[in-house]
Design a protein around this motif. Sequence first.
Motif, PDB file in Angstrom:
ATOM      1  N   ILE A  42     -37.726  -4.973 -25.186  1.00 31.95           N
ATOM      2  CA  ILE A  42     -36.806  -4.200 -26.025  1.00 31.95           C
ATOM      3  C   ILE A  42     -35.415  -4.164 -25.402  1.00 31.95           C
ATOM      4  O   ILE A  42     -34.403  -4.313 -26.095  1.00 31.95           O
ATOM      5  N   ALA A  43     -35.338  -3.994 -24.098  1.00 40.40           N
ATOM      6  CA  ALA A  43     -34.037  -3.981 -23.420  1.00 40.40           C
ATOM      7  C   ALA A  43     -33.342  -5.331 -23.540  1.00 40.40           C
ATOM      8  O   ALA A  43     -32.133  -5.399 -23.792  1.00 40.40           O
ATOM      9  N   ALA A  44     -34.097  -6.416 -23.388  1.00 41.45           N
ATOM     10  CA  ALA A  44     -33.502  -7.754 -23.512  1.00 41.45           C
ATOM     11  C   ALA A  44     -33.020  -8.008 -24.927  1.00 41.45           C
ATOM     12  O   ALA A  44     -31.942  -8.583 -25.131  1.00 41.45           O
ATOM     13  N   ALA A  45     -33.788  -7.573 -25.921  1.00 43.26           N
ATOM     14  CA  ALA A  45     -33.370  -7.755 -27.316  1.00 43.26           C
ATOM     15  C   ALA A  45     -32.121  -6.933 -27.622  1.00 43.26           C
ATOM     16  O   ALA A  45     -31.214  -7.404 -28.320  1.00 43.26           O
ATOM     17  N   GLY A  46     -32.053  -5.719 -27.107  1.00 44.84           N
ATOM     18  CA  GLY A  46     -30.861  -4.886 -27.300  1.00 44.84           C
ATOM     19  C   GLY A  46     -29.635  -5.499 -26.651  1.00 44.84           C
ATOM     20  O   GLY A  46     -28.543  -5.522 -27.232  1.00 44.84           O
ATOM     21  N   PHE A  47     -29.802  -6.001 -25.437  1.00 44.30           N
ATOM     22  CA  PHE A  47     -28.685  -6.650 -24.744  1.00 44.30           C
ATOM     23  C   PHE A  47     -28.227  -7.902 -25.501  1.00 44.30           C
ATOM     24  O   PHE A  47     -27.031  -8.155 -25.626  1.00 44.30           O
ATOM     25  N   ALA A  48     -29.174  -8.667 -26.040  1.00 42.89           N
ATOM     26  CA  ALA A  48     -28.823  -9.862 -26.813  1.00 42.89           C
ATOM     27  C   ALA A  48     -28.066  -9.487 -28.069  1.00 42.89           C
ATOM     28  O   ALA A  48     -27.101 -10.169 -28.456  1.00 42.89           O
TER      29      ALA A  48
END
Length: 76
Positions: A42-48
């Motif tokens: 979820i954090a990686a998707a938000g950062f992307a």
Amino acid sequence: MVKARRARAVAWVAVRGWWRRRREAARSDAGMTTSEYAVGTIAAAGFAAVLYKIVTSGAVSGALESVIGKALDAPF
């Protein structure tokens, strides 16, 4: 004098035992759990998503186009 030396030795043995238990606990950890993977995804998707919005904004898009244009128009 002997009591103080013995007390230091006992304290040192206790500290060594604590570090040994910490090392063994760290070695037994096989990896991330499912919940840690979920939070990381979820954090990686938000950062992307944030990065995509920044790169596709007008100012950044114009700057990238000018850099690419200058690179392609460079004399050889």
